[in-house]
Design a protein around this motif. Structure first.
Motif, PDB file in Angstrom:
ATOM      1  N   THR A  69     -10.879  31.174  19.033  1.00 12.72           N
ATOM      2  CA  THR A  69     -10.099  29.905  18.345  1.00 12.72           C
ATOM      3  C   THR A  69      -8.952  29.894  19.278  1.00 12.72           C
ATOM      4  O   THR A  69      -8.310  30.575  19.796  1.00 12.72           O
ATOM      5  CB  THR A  69      -9.723  30.601  17.196  1.00 12.72           C
ATOM      6  N   THR A  70      -8.536  28.497  19.536  1.00 16.66           N
ATOM      7  CA  THR A  70      -7.405  28.311  20.080  1.00 16.66           C
ATOM      8  C   THR A  70      -6.084  28.164  19.081  1.00 16.66           C
ATOM      9  O   THR A  70      -6.075  27.240  18.246  1.00 16.66           O
ATOM     10  CB  THR A  70      -7.548  26.825  20.943  1.00 16.66           C
ATOM     11  N   GLU A  71      -5.287  29.002  19.457  1.00 18.19           N
ATOM     12  CA  GLU A  71      -4.059  28.993  18.390  1.00 18.19           C
ATOM     13  C   GLU A  71      -2.852  28.368  18.834  1.00 18.19           C
ATOM     14  O   GLU A  71      -2.001  27.763  18.108  1.00 18.19           O
ATOM     15  CB  GLU A  71      -3.664  30.632  18.265  1.00 18.19           C
ATOM     16  N   VAL A  72      -3.085  27.930  20.357  1.00 17.16           N
ATOM     17  CA  VAL A  72      -1.758  27.287  20.791  1.00 17.16           C
ATOM     18  C   VAL A  72      -2.066  26.922  22.281  1.00 17.16           C
ATOM     19  O   VAL A  72      -2.846  27.787  22.759  1.00 17.16           O
ATOM     20  CB  VAL A  72      -0.396  28.131  20.760  1.00 17.16           C
ATOM     21  N   PRO A 116      -6.462  37.529  29.620  1.00 19.19           N
ATOM     22  CA  PRO A 116      -7.286  38.445  29.399  1.00 19.19           C
ATOM     23  C   PRO A 116      -7.387  38.585  27.858  1.00 19.19           C
ATOM     24  O   PRO A 116      -8.640  38.812  27.621  1.00 19.19           O
ATOM     25  CB  PRO A 116      -6.828  39.971  29.835  1.00 19.19           C
ATOM     26  N   ASP A 117      -6.573  37.913  26.952  1.00 19.34           N
ATOM     27  CA  ASP A 117      -6.917  38.075  25.583  1.00 19.34           C
ATOM     28  C   ASP A 117      -7.263  36.563  25.165  1.00 19.34           C
ATOM     29  O   ASP A 117      -7.469  36.574  24.087  1.00 19.34           O
ATOM     30  CB  ASP A 117      -5.468  38.590  24.977  1.00 19.34           C
ATOM     31  N   GLY A 118      -7.453  35.736  26.043  1.00 23.83           N
ATOM     32  CA  GLY A 118      -7.780  34.649  25.619  1.00 23.83           C
ATOM     33  C   GLY A 118      -7.011  33.519  25.353  1.00 23.83           C
ATOM     34  O   GLY A 118      -7.311  32.357  24.960  1.00 23.83           O
ATOM     35  N   HIS A 119      -5.754  33.972  25.397  1.00 20.12           N
ATOM     36  CA  HIS A 119      -4.532  33.062  25.136  1.00 20.12           C
ATOM     37  C   HIS A 119      -4.510  31.768  26.449  1.00 20.12           C
ATOM     38  O   HIS A 119      -4.713  32.099  27.564  1.00 20.12           O
ATOM     39  CB  HIS A 119      -3.040  33.597  25.113  1.00 20.12           C
ATOM     40  N   VAL A 120      -4.550  30.553  25.925  1.00 17.41           N
ATOM     41  CA  VAL A 120      -4.526  29.456  26.672  1.00 17.41           C
ATOM     42  C   VAL A 120      -3.240  28.917  27.354  1.00 17.41           C
ATOM     43  O   VAL A 120      -2.281  28.681  26.714  1.00 17.41           O
ATOM     44  CB  VAL A 120      -5.338  28.215  26.055  1.00 17.41           C
ATOM     45  N   TRP A 121      -3.043  28.924  28.618  1.00 15.68           N
ATOM     46  CA  TRP A 121      -1.985  28.383  29.402  1.00 15.68           C
ATOM     47  C   TRP A 121      -2.327  27.074  30.257  1.00 15.68           C
ATOM     48  O   TRP A 121      -3.667  26.910  30.787  1.00 15.68           O
ATOM     49  CB  TRP A 121      -1.512  29.471  30.530  1.00 15.68           C
ATOM     50  N   GLU A 122      -1.341  26.100  30.230  1.00 16.67           N
ATOM     51  CA  GLU A 122      -1.728  25.054  30.993  1.00 16.67           C
ATOM     52  C   GLU A 122      -0.450  24.857  32.156  1.00 16.67           C
ATOM     53  O   GLU A 122       0.579  25.452  31.755  1.00 16.67           O
ATOM     54  CB  GLU A 122      -1.641  23.573  30.286  1.00 16.67           C
ATOM     55  N   VAL A 123      -0.788  24.449  33.476  1.00 11.62           N
ATOM     56  CA  VAL A 123       0.317  24.269  34.220  1.00 11.62           C
ATOM     57  C   VAL A 123       0.139  22.774  34.665  1.00 11.62           C
ATOM     58  O   VAL A 123      -0.983  22.500  35.191  1.00 11.62           O
ATOM     59  CB  VAL A 123       0.247  25.181  35.592  1.00 11.62           C
ATOM     60  N   MET A 124       1.276  22.035  34.613  1.00 11.68           N
ATOM     61  CA  MET A 124       1.159  20.645  34.832  1.00 11.68           C
ATOM     62  C   MET A 124       2.224  20.083  35.832  1.00 11.68           C
ATOM     63  O   MET A 124       3.368  20.588  35.838  1.00 11.68           O
ATOM     64  CB  MET A 124       1.435  19.847  33.772  1.00 11.68           C
TER      65      MET A 124
END
Length: 131
Positions: A69-72, A116-124
């Protein structure tokens, strides 16, 4: 308000600390122990990596499984397209996972990955000359 603390539950504190160190973040030992690593992104941005037991002391309910699940979406700005690409390369080399294809929307260019825990990061990167 002048600072942000992103608090993330992690299953393996040592591995997560190594991942974020490989991204170029520094560990602040003054706010780290065997249950937490304070990773310094900038003078205003910190990522608090917390063991599940420690994270539970701050929340009501359950810890989301970020791999299901994407939490943030947490997004950092970059100064160039090359910095975006380089950051993603570092993340993947350090054990992160590709999340979505790189995006290009007019003057905006970015990438996304999971830690590694699935937390999503974006770089823009935003080319202001194109706005």
């Amino acid at each position: 308000m002048c600072m942000i603390f992103v608090n993330l539950p992690v299953t393996n504190l040592e591995a997560s600390t190594a991942f974020y160190t490989a991204l170029g973040f520094n560990k602040n030992p003054d706010f780290s122990d065997d249950t937490a690593s304070c990773m310094v992104v900038s003078e205003q941005i910190y990522v608090m990596l917390l063991t599940h037991d420690k994270f539970r002391t701050f929340i009501n309910g359950e810890i989301a499984d970020a791999k299901k699940t994407t939490e943030v979406l947490t997004c950092l700005s970059a100064t160039s397209r090359d910095e975006v690409d380089g950051f993603k390369q570092k993340a993947l080399a350090a054990g992160g996972a590709d999340w979505k294809p790189n995006m290009e929307m007019g003057p905006m260019y970015g990438c996304s990955f999971q830690d590694p825990d699935g937390h999503v990061w974006e770089v823009m990167y935003m080319d202001m000359s194109g706005v």
